[in-house]
Write an enzyme that holds these catalytic residues in place. Structure first.
Site, PDB file in Angstrom:
ATOM      1  N   ASP A  44       8.189  59.360  73.761  1.00 28.22           N
ATOM      2  CA  ASP A  44       9.670  59.633  73.899  1.00 28.22           C
ATOM      3  C   ASP A  44      10.690  58.680  74.187  1.00 28.22           C
ATOM      4  O   ASP A  44      10.422  57.758  74.910  1.00 28.22           O
ATOM      5  CB  ASP A  44       9.621  60.989  75.242  1.00 28.22           C
ATOM      6  CG  ASP A  44      10.884  61.758  75.258  1.00 28.22           C
ATOM      7  OD1 ASP A  44      11.129  62.491  74.292  1.00 28.22           O
ATOM      8  OD2 ASP A  44      11.738  61.401  76.299  1.00 28.22           O
ATOM      9  N   GLU A  61      14.729  58.035  75.638  1.00 25.14           N
ATOM     10  CA  GLU A  61      16.181  58.431  76.045  1.00 25.14           C
ATOM     11  C   GLU A  61      17.192  57.480  75.461  1.00 25.14           C
ATOM     12  O   GLU A  61      16.845  56.195  75.415  1.00 25.14           O
ATOM     13  CB  GLU A  61      16.164  58.450  77.628  1.00 25.14           C
ATOM     14  CG  GLU A  61      15.328  59.092  78.441  1.00 25.14           C
ATOM     15  CD  GLU A  61      15.402  60.515  77.776  1.00 25.14           C
ATOM     16  OE1 GLU A  61      16.478  60.987  77.803  1.00 25.14           O
ATOM     17  OE2 GLU A  61      14.519  61.380  77.850  1.00 25.14           O
ATOM     18  N   HIS A  79      15.634  64.669  83.095  1.00 24.83           N
ATOM     19  CA  HIS A  79      15.179  64.521  81.481  1.00 24.83           C
ATOM     20  C   HIS A  79      14.804  62.992  81.208  1.00 24.83           C
ATOM     21  O   HIS A  79      15.644  62.076  80.605  1.00 24.83           O
ATOM     22  CB  HIS A  79      16.332  64.815  80.825  1.00 24.83           C
ATOM     23  CG  HIS A  79      15.842  64.904  79.200  1.00 24.83           C
ATOM     24  ND1 HIS A  79      14.967  66.149  78.882  1.00 24.83           N
ATOM     25  CD2 HIS A  79      16.492  64.177  78.037  1.00 24.83           C
ATOM     26  CE1 HIS A  79      14.755  65.772  77.372  1.00 24.83           C
ATOM     27  NE2 HIS A  79      15.538  64.972  77.043  1.00 24.83           N
ATOM     28  N   ASP A 131       8.721  63.660  79.845  1.00 21.95           N
ATOM     29  CA  ASP A 131       8.611  64.437  78.590  1.00 21.95           C
ATOM     30  C   ASP A 131       7.335  64.053  77.949  1.00 21.95           C
ATOM     31  O   ASP A 131       6.809  65.217  77.209  1.00 21.95           O
ATOM     32  CB  ASP A 131       9.751  64.132  77.941  1.00 21.95           C
ATOM     33  CG  ASP A 131      11.104  64.793  78.529  1.00 21.95           C
ATOM     34  OD1 ASP A 131      11.142  65.623  79.492  1.00 21.95           O
ATOM     35  OD2 ASP A 131      12.160  64.635  77.721  1.00 21.95           O
TER      36      ASP A 131
END
Length: 260
Positions: free
Chosen positions: A66, A68, A219, A224
């Site tokens: 994942d 960001e 988040h 995640d």
């Protein structure tokens, strides 16, 4: 010293101080070789140690990952955090780091994941070019002989895989040919179609559907990854999919080129 204490100290070494120097030392790379992905052989090194008791994939090494980023479109924005977990588990099965995007982080992004400009645009936070050889070394240390790497992300096709390819392009490097990418968003849509139901297919909706608990509402990339690791296994079980079927549906690294 307990394994928990060692894990905390190791995590703090990565997330504060000089993460590039720490990772370079663990990878056995010299300063000269650090920025050249081609210099990475198969080396074992330690990032954050976590036990993740999952079955070993037979057809491929499955990496849940994942990102960001500073924004949604890969051609205009940069990665600010990267995390992955080898689904086979065991020691040294995770890799995570903040990334210096060399640009400001928009306020709306900071509100979403608590990652702001002051956190990532400072000395000691590696650029993606610094992380690339370390990432390659880590992946090779986890790769089963003769087997491909299956990168799994939610919305990989339109987001994660494209950002990763774009960052490799900026480093004048290419994604390895034996890297494949699988988008779990397609599984979520298949599952809804099979059930004949209508509901959201984002990761949070899937987490709630499967009753997966989360200790953190922010988040963040590793949060995640841990959620998707569970969601991915539950969806493949529900849909009775084999690893071979997943590989057949996966996208090749060449699909995420400079022109994408």
């Amino acid at each position: 010293m307990s394994s928990i204490l060692r894990s905390i100290q190791l995590r703090n070494s990565i997330w504060s101080g000089f993460p590039v120097r720490f990772l370079k030392q663990q990878a056995g790379l010299s300063t000269v070789n650090l920025l050249d992905p081609r210099s990475c052989g198969k080396r074992h090194f330690t990032t954050e140690v976590q036990e993740h008791g999952k079955e070993v994939a037979e057809a491929a090494t499955i990496l849940i990952f994942d990102l960001e980023t500073t924004g949604y479109f890969h051609k205009d924005h940069r990665i600010i955090e990267f995390a992955l977990c080898d689904l086979s588990g065991g020691k040294n099965s995770t890799f995570q780091t903040l990334i210096n995007p060399e640009r400001t982080v928009p306020d709306h992004v900071e509100r979403l994941n608590n990652i702001g400009t002051d956190l990532v645009c400072r000395p000691g936070i590696p650029r993606f070019s610094d992380v690339t050889p370390l990432l390659l070394a880590f992946v090779r240390s986890r790769q089963a002989p003769g087997k491909p790497i299956l990168w799994v992300a939610h919305n990989a096709k339109n987001f994660d895989a494209r950002f990763l390819a774009q960052e490799f392009d900026r480093c004048s490097a290419s994604l390895p040919a034996d890297w494949l990418f699988f988008d779990t968003l397609t599984l979520a849509k298949k599952m809804l179609k099979a059930e004949g139901k209508k509901r959201l297919t984002n990761l949070e909706a899937l987490r709630e559907h499967y009753g997966i608990h989360s200790h953190n509402d922010a988040h963040r990339a590793m949060r995640d990854v841990m959620i998707l690791s569970q969601v991915f296994q539950k969806m493949t079980f529900d849909l009775k999919l084999t690893n071979e079927e997943l590989i057949n549906e996966a996208m090749k690294a060449s699909e995420f080129s400079k022109s994408s």
